[in-house]
Design an enzyme around this catalytic site. Structure first.
Site, PDB file in Angstrom:
ATOM      1  N   SER A   1       0.850  -1.182   0.000  1.00  0.00           N
ATOM      2  CA  SER A   1       0.000   0.000   0.000  1.00  0.00           C
ATOM      3  C   SER A   1       0.887   1.234   0.000  1.00  0.00           C
ATOM      4  O   SER A   1       2.117   1.138   0.046  1.00  0.00           O
ATOM      5  CB  SER A   1      -0.910   0.005   1.235  1.00  0.00           C
ATOM      6  N   LYS A   2       0.265   2.412  -0.034  1.00  0.00           N
ATOM      7  CA  LYS A   2       1.049   3.646  -0.066  1.00  0.00           C
ATOM      8  C   LYS A   2       1.923   3.807   1.173  1.00  0.00           C
ATOM      9  O   LYS A   2       3.000   4.379   1.107  1.00  0.00           O
ATOM     10  CB  LYS A   2       0.120   4.855  -0.222  1.00  0.00           C
ATOM     11  N   ARG A   3       1.443   3.284   2.301  1.00  0.00           N
ATOM     12  CA  ARG A   3       2.255   3.419   3.511  1.00  0.00           C
ATOM     13  C   ARG A   3       3.522   2.571   3.428  1.00  0.00           C
ATOM     14  O   ARG A   3       4.499   2.833   4.122  1.00  0.00           O
ATOM     15  CB  ARG A   3       1.445   3.035   4.746  1.00  0.00           C
ATOM     16  N   HIS A   4       3.515   1.525   2.585  1.00  0.00           N
ATOM     17  CA  HIS A   4       4.696   0.706   2.400  1.00  0.00           C
ATOM     18  C   HIS A   4       5.654   1.296   1.369  1.00  0.00           C
ATOM     19  O   HIS A   4       6.849   1.041   1.397  1.00  0.00           O
ATOM     20  CB  HIS A   4       4.309  -0.702   1.915  1.00  0.00           C
ATOM     21  N   GLY A   5       5.132   2.019   0.425  1.00  0.00           N
ATOM     22  CA  GLY A   5       5.958   2.514  -0.662  1.00  0.00           C
ATOM     23  C   GLY A   5       5.384   2.232  -2.031  1.00  0.00           C
ATOM     24  O   GLY A   5       6.102   2.199  -3.022  1.00  0.00           O
TER      25      GLY A   5
END
Length: 479
Positions: free
Chosen positions: A254-258
């Site tokens: 997800s975006k929080r992971h990159g």
């Protein structure tokens, strides 16, 4: 759906007489994300490895979500990453008439039919099929279209076969589906526009695609597309469905992971060759080798090295791989890239003299930086205009005692001959011993005088990079 281990010996071998053609086919609904970039890289490397072609198709049939800005972002991302395609990009939307031709061929062969069910009827049929544990079957598959009401709207559906589907995938192995898992797939909507699976098959066939490398979220699509290939009498490409990238915690990326666009990685200071190398090893392996030049990637890459387990994004590994390519990068190129980043920062020297200075020091600087962002922080002390204004801890570090000590150090350095990092380090150590103080009593005020307290490496390195003349001048400014 059942899977058996890969049997690569028959399908993965590329005949010498066959021109390998791969394609990357993104939907222009956003940026080129990291997963798409990896897919494009694998497709490009496989084609180059076999002396074939790598093509680009923009799947822009979803007109409500496809935008020119997204198309431009994808193309810019591919170009920055250094993935050049053969020929002009293909627009899927521009090929609608060709897709309709294929549907007409399927109708003529009896492999497709017109379905006059209303949306409400389709929903009722779907609920009934769900309760019975089977896929939807349209009642019009066995009816004559002449019995439909005059002027009634219709879709064109694929006549799902009564037997199951088996494909041999280069990563997933032999994958089987039972016939009950497939409904009568819509090929043309009521407004005459083609659906995804039909358009993909026609475009891949017309583009001569021999190998389809993509994420395993398309595995079920492969089964549907296989049926359409067979119905049209066309050769089926080799499939290789790679597991998706997961975050460091093993969960869906997800975006929080990159899960960002490649332009975000560019802004974070990664070199395109560094990101290419990292993405190569994100789901592919060649023994224990981690670091690859572009030439080595093309030479080594083949489908046998693709992993069946999902890969995990690892920013530490990404930075480590990028550091290898930073060290190999041309100094002139790094200097130019660095000053592109520095243009937005105020209060720094960016004149030609400053650029020449940084260029001369780049051989030393790049050894200590994993990314351009780190390099940017490292050169900050170099580009501060003189005299450097001292504030906070830096100002406090230069009390009367410290200034007197720096004055004595200045005379020692003025007499110093070998102006290189090891010799300067030894000289600073000897000076602290002669002064009978800990090194901090020398290093802290020296850092304040030379850098204004800006982040910087060891003082011996700072002196070496600044050069003798500038180092002495900065000391003179403060003592």
């Amino acid at each position: 759906m059942n899977r058996l281990p890969p049997q690569r010996s028959k399908i993965s071998q590329v005949q010498q007489s066959q021109t390998v053609i791969t394609r990357f086919a993104p939907s222009p609904t956003g940026y080129l994300h990291i997963g798409g970039a990896r897919t494009a890289l694998f497709c490009s490397l496989f084609a180059r490895h076999h002396g074939g072609q790598f093509k680009l198709r923009i799947e822009d049939t979803d007109r409500a979500r496809s935008t020119d800005a997204a198309i431009e972002a994808i193309i810019d991302g591919l170009r920055w990453l250094g993935l050049d395609w053969d020929g002009e990009p293909v627009s899927q939307f521009a090929r609608v008439e060709r897709h309709r031709e294929a549907v007409n061929a399927l109708l003529a062969r009896g492999r497709a039919f017109k379905c006059f069910c209303t949306p409400e009827e389709v929903e009722a049929l779907r609920e009934e099929a769900f309760k019975e544990g089977r896929a939807l079957r349209s009642p019009w598959r066995d009816r004559d279209a002449s019995g439909a009401p005059a002027g009634a709207a219709y879709t064109v559906r694929f006549r799902a076969p009564e037997t199951g589907v088996t494909i041999q995938d280069e990563v997933q192995g032999e994958v089987r589906w039972a016939a009950k898992e497939f409904d009568d797939l819509v090929l043309l909507r009521a407004d005459g526009t083609p659906t995804y699976n039909l358009a993909v098959v026609v475009d891949d066939h017309d583009m001569g695609v021999t190998h389809i490398i993509r994420g395993d979220d398309h595995l079920t699509n492969a089964a549907r597309q296989y049926q359409i290939y067979e119905a049209l009498g066309w050769d089926v490409p080799v499939f290789a469905h790679i597991p998706l990238i997961h975050g460091p915690d093993g969960k869906k990326l997800s975006k929080r992971h990159g899960a960002l666009g490649v332009e975000a990685y560019r802004d974070m200071g990664y070199l395109p060759e560094g990101l290419r190398n990292y993405l190569l090893r994100l789901g592919w392996a060649k023994g224990d080798k981690e670091l690859f030049t572009d030439e080595e990637m093309v030479q080594a890459f083949d489908l046998d090295g693709l992993n069946k387990a999902p890969a995990r994004l690892d920013f530490d590994k990404m930075a480590s791989v990028n550091a290898f390519h930073m060290k190999r990068a041309d100094d002139d190129r790094l200097t130019a890239l660095l000053f592109e980043r520095l243009e937005a920062r105020e209060g720094l020297r960016t004149d030609e003299a400053a650029r020449a200075w940084v260029r001369a020091a780049m051989g030393l600087l790049k050894e200590r930086a994993k990314t351009l962002a780190e390099l940017e922080e490292q050169v900050y002390f170099l580009l501060r205009p003189r005299p450097i204004a001292l504030e906070g801890k830096s100002a406090k570090a230069l009390d009367d005692e410290a200034r007197a000590r720096l004055s004595r150090l200045r005379e020692v350095l003025a007499r110093h001959g070998d102006w290189n990092e090891p010799e300067l380090g030894a000289a600073l150590k000897r000076f602290a011993e002669d002064e009978e103080v800990g090194f901090g009593k020398v290093g802290m005020p020296l850092r304040a005088a030379l850098t204004g307290g800006a982040p910087a490496p060891d003082m011996s390195f700072v002196l070496a990079v600044l050069g003798k003349e500038e180092s002495l001048a900065r000391l003179d400014d403060q003592v």
